[in-house]
Design an enzyme around this catalytic site. Sequence first.
Site, PDB file in Angstrom:
ATOM      1  N   VAL A 151      23.165  30.175  49.515  1.00  0.00           N
ATOM      2  CA  VAL A 151      22.667  31.283  48.698  1.00  0.00           C
ATOM      3  C   VAL A 151      21.463  30.832  47.878  1.00  0.00           C
ATOM      4  O   VAL A 151      20.468  31.556  47.753  1.00  0.00           O
ATOM      5  CB  VAL A 151      23.777  31.837  47.787  1.00  0.00           C
ATOM      6  CG1 VAL A 151      23.220  32.892  46.831  1.00  0.00           C
ATOM      7  CG2 VAL A 151      24.900  32.427  48.624  1.00  0.00           C
TER       8      VAL A 151
ATOM      9  N   ARG B 297      22.326  17.878  44.265  1.00  0.00           N
ATOM     10  CA  ARG B 297      22.964  16.560  44.196  1.00  0.00           C
ATOM     11  C   ARG B 297      22.247  15.534  45.053  1.00  0.00           C
ATOM     12  O   ARG B 297      22.182  14.361  44.714  1.00  0.00           O
ATOM     13  CB  ARG B 297      24.434  16.676  44.613  1.00  0.00           C
ATOM     14  CG  ARG B 297      25.329  17.278  43.550  1.00  0.00           C
ATOM     15  CD  ARG B 297      26.777  17.339  43.997  1.00  0.00           C
ATOM     16  NE  ARG B 297      26.980  18.305  45.081  1.00  0.00           N
ATOM     17  CZ  ARG B 297      28.161  18.643  45.554  1.00  0.00           C
ATOM     18  NH1 ARG B 297      29.258  18.077  45.081  1.00  0.00           N
ATOM     19  NH2 ARG B 297      28.271  19.526  46.523  1.00  0.00           N
TER      20      ARG B 297
ATOM     21  N   LYS C 297      32.456  34.215  41.250  1.00  0.00           N
ATOM     22  CA  LYS C 297      33.509  35.153  40.825  1.00  0.00           C
ATOM     23  C   LYS C 297      34.759  34.429  40.367  1.00  0.00           C
ATOM     24  O   LYS C 297      35.473  34.883  39.466  1.00  0.00           O
ATOM     25  CB  LYS C 297      33.837  36.166  41.921  1.00  0.00           C
ATOM     26  CG  LYS C 297      34.818  35.717  43.016  1.00  0.00           C
ATOM     27  CD  LYS C 297      34.175  34.831  44.037  1.00  0.00           C
ATOM     28  CE  LYS C 297      35.132  34.365  45.108  1.00  0.00           C
ATOM     29  NZ  LYS C 297      34.433  33.510  46.092  1.00  0.00           N
TER      30      LYS C 297
ATOM     31  N   GLU D 240      26.092  40.460  39.261  1.00  0.00           N
ATOM     32  CA  GLU D 240      26.216  41.422  40.355  1.00  0.00           C
ATOM     33  C   GLU D 240      26.667  40.767  41.652  1.00  0.00           C
ATOM     34  O   GLU D 240      27.458  41.325  42.410  1.00  0.00           O
ATOM     35  CB  GLU D 240      24.876  42.132  40.571  1.00  0.00           C
ATOM     36  CG  GLU D 240      24.890  43.200  41.646  1.00  0.00           C
ATOM     37  CD  GLU D 240      25.799  44.365  41.299  1.00  0.00           C
ATOM     38  OE1 GLU D 240      26.833  44.529  41.981  1.00  0.00           O
ATOM     39  OE2 GLU D 240      25.477  45.092  40.353  1.00  0.00           O
TER      40      GLU D 240
ATOM     41  N   ASP E  58      40.782  35.385  46.857  1.00  0.00           N
ATOM     42  CA  ASP E  58      39.407  35.814  46.622  1.00  0.00           C
ATOM     43  C   ASP E  58      39.341  37.297  46.293  1.00  0.00           C
ATOM     44  O   ASP E  58      38.666  37.710  45.341  1.00  0.00           O
ATOM     45  CB  ASP E  58      38.557  35.498  47.854  1.00  0.00           C
ATOM     46  CG  ASP E  58      37.118  35.957  47.709  1.00  0.00           C
ATOM     47  OD1 ASP E  58      36.328  35.233  47.078  1.00  0.00           O
ATOM     48  OD2 ASP E  58      36.794  37.047  48.219  1.00  0.00           O
TER      49      ASP E  58
ATOM     50  N   LYS F 124      38.192  39.190  42.656  1.00  0.00           N
ATOM     51  CA  LYS F 124      37.178  40.247  42.595  1.00  0.00           C
ATOM     52  C   LYS F 124      37.763  41.544  42.042  1.00  0.00           C
ATOM     53  O   LYS F 124      37.105  42.257  41.269  1.00  0.00           O
ATOM     54  CB  LYS F 124      36.588  40.469  43.987  1.00  0.00           C
ATOM     55  CG  LYS F 124      35.779  39.279  44.497  1.00  0.00           C
ATOM     56  CD  LYS F 124      35.376  39.450  45.939  1.00  0.00           C
ATOM     57  CE  LYS F 124      34.558  38.258  46.433  1.00  0.00           C
ATOM     58  NZ  LYS F 124      34.260  38.340  47.884  1.00  0.00           N
TER      59      LYS F 124
END
Length: 446
Positions: A23, A54, A114, A138, A210, A214
Amino acid sequence: MNAISQQKSSDRTNVAIIGMGTVGAGVARLLIDHGDRTARHAGKTIWLSKAVVRDLKKPRGIDLPDGVLTDSIDDVLNDPEIDVIIQLMGGLSPAREVMLRAMEAGKDIVTANKALLAEHGGELFTRARQLGRSIAFEAAVAGGIPIIANISQCLSANQIESLEGILNGTSNFIVSQMDEKGAGYDETVKRAQDLGYAEADPSMDVDGTDAAQKLAILSHLAFGATVDWRDIPRKGIDGLDPADLVYARELGYRIKLLATARLVDGELELSVAPTLIPIGTPMAEVRDAYNAIRVVGDAVGPVFYHGLGAGQMPTASAVVADVIDTAVGRTPITFETLEYFSSERPPRTAQRDVDTLRGRYYMRLRVANDPGTLASIAGVLSSHSISIASVIQHEPKSKDESSSDNTVPLVIMTHEASEGAASRATTDIEALPAISGTVVRMPVRE
């Protein structure tokens, strides 16, 4: 402040990325390759000053200007010219500590983490308000779908009555492939990993964690509820049997991992579970790694959002939109006004007792192929005030449908009942001598 400094602060917002994974590389590409686009929307240049990694030698899939890459977070935190931190580290630690240090250094935050917000949202958002900073998030839910802005801003004239959605693209890809190709669970998980949809350890995606994290975030925004995601009743798709997908289709449904929040009598019903959804409805037709969310407001009625819920560029799109909103000044105003995740404000909505949740159920069990078996099962259901809507029991034609112990599969669709009654009935049915193994039970949406 001298004239040069004034011009710099008004014409440019300096940002830094912490965490240059998939991302992060997408975010960098949008900022570098499409600077004219972001400048047009922000009214100023969004300038990528630093990217913390890293391993400085690891390929990133993008050519960054000299001096941008660094392996020192202090290079970012100690730079007074950097205004916004794009925090794309995963997990809880050191992501939490880095975010706190960044805000204490005077930086606003944009994040896609999240799990961090679901676990430490109250602490982080309260600290941000104390320091006069903002957090935009978002990209933390549903990737490229702008659901956070829609619920907290665009639908703010409404009392949200319910929301339900497919919030995990990995699980949806697995279920879709099993449904369409008839493949087994393990085989399909391996395919998802090969395509990059699933991590080497996909457990948080497939066990419902997950989606529950959310859903906790969305429930806070939509209902003002402070929910520990661990308290959300959840069941994943791990171990989903292809037979249930076949029976669901025969009954006119598809199975999806559905996250649900509904306001009933002032209390909130929450759940994450594989759910039968009627074929032909928008939610049932969501395929592969796509996400979808259906929101019902008392003024607007039902609204449906659909799009890629993960992946490099959809998530990067949401991240950069948050960066623009922060640079323009919209995020700080919204953040302060809406008091996101305030640990000092009591929850406005209580969570409903799971046993009181009501709905229809799909049940599949393996039963003795003897007279009276169905009657004994119907008797147990009746004793818990559950009536049968339909039954499927095919005549045995293959080894898959019969066995050496004289058992056959039986599928039952119930009328509406409470979760508590359905759970107790399931336990009692499994104790019957005519039943082999455990009962598969899933909720049904109409």
